[in-house]
Design a protein around this motif. Sequence first.
Motif, mmCIF file in Angstrom:
data_model
loop_
_atom_site.group_PDB
_atom_site.id
_atom_site.type_symbol
_atom_site.label_atom_id
_atom_site.label_comp_id
_atom_site.label_asym_id
_atom_site.label_seq_id
_atom_site.Cartn_x
_atom_site.Cartn_y
_atom_site.Cartn_z
ATOM 1 N N MET A 12 0.841 -1.170 0.000
ATOM 2 C CA MET A 12 0.000 0.000 0.000
ATOM 3 C C MET A 12 0.892 1.242 0.000
ATOM 4 O O MET A 12 1.878 1.319 0.717
ATOM 5 N N ALA A 13 0.553 2.189 -0.796
ATOM 6 C CA ALA A 13 1.356 3.413 -0.916
ATOM 7 C C ALA A 13 1.158 4.296 0.315
ATOM 8 O O ALA A 13 0.052 4.453 0.822
ATOM 9 N N GLU A 14 2.286 4.862 0.782
ATOM 10 C CA GLU A 14 2.206 5.762 1.921
ATOM 11 C C GLU A 14 1.682 7.117 1.488
ATOM 12 O O GLU A 14 2.001 7.605 0.414
ATOM 13 N N LYS A 15 0.898 7.706 2.346
ATOM 14 C CA LYS A 15 0.402 9.053 2.083
ATOM 15 C C LYS A 15 1.480 10.044 2.512
ATOM 16 O O LYS A 15 1.973 10.009 3.633
ATOM 17 N N LYS A 16 1.873 10.919 1.608
ATOM 18 C CA LYS A 16 2.938 11.869 1.903
ATOM 19 C C LYS A 16 2.387 13.012 2.749
ATOM 20 O O LYS A 16 1.323 13.539 2.469
ATOM 21 N N GLN A 17 3.160 13.358 3.771
ATOM 22 C CA GLN A 17 2.725 14.399 4.688
ATOM 23 C C GLN A 17 2.968 15.773 4.075
ATOM 24 O O GLN A 17 3.993 16.033 3.475
ATOM 25 N N ARG A 18 2.025 16.652 4.271
ATOM 26 C CA ARG A 18 2.119 18.025 3.783
ATOM 27 C C ARG A 18 2.793 18.865 4.868
ATOM 28 O O ARG A 18 2.236 19.067 5.945
#
Length: 105
Positions: A1-7
């Motif tokens: 599962m792809a990690e969600k990149k933090q803003r």
Amino acid sequence: MAEKKQRILWEVGCEGHTDAWVVAENWELATVEAAAFWGVPWGKVAARCECKQRIPGAPRNICCRCGKIYYGSSHMCDVCQKTAETEEYLLQRARRRGYRTGKLV
């Protein structure tokens, strides 16, 4: 599962330039974005950049300079974006003029 990149919203400062507000995943990418905002090669400013402020999970559609709510995809409202670009342009123009007249060495 792809990690969600933090803003992460960064306020990057550098000697001879105005502060740049950029959104990047990490500090290195923030310096690259700041150099692009200033219109200079990254290698010339990378070592002199300093982190003035780091805001993880920065809210969207709230301007980081004036705090107003706006509609757009940038991290600053249009007025503040144009103001920041104008401030940087005027600072660079004043420095060029200073070097040309011999007041800056």
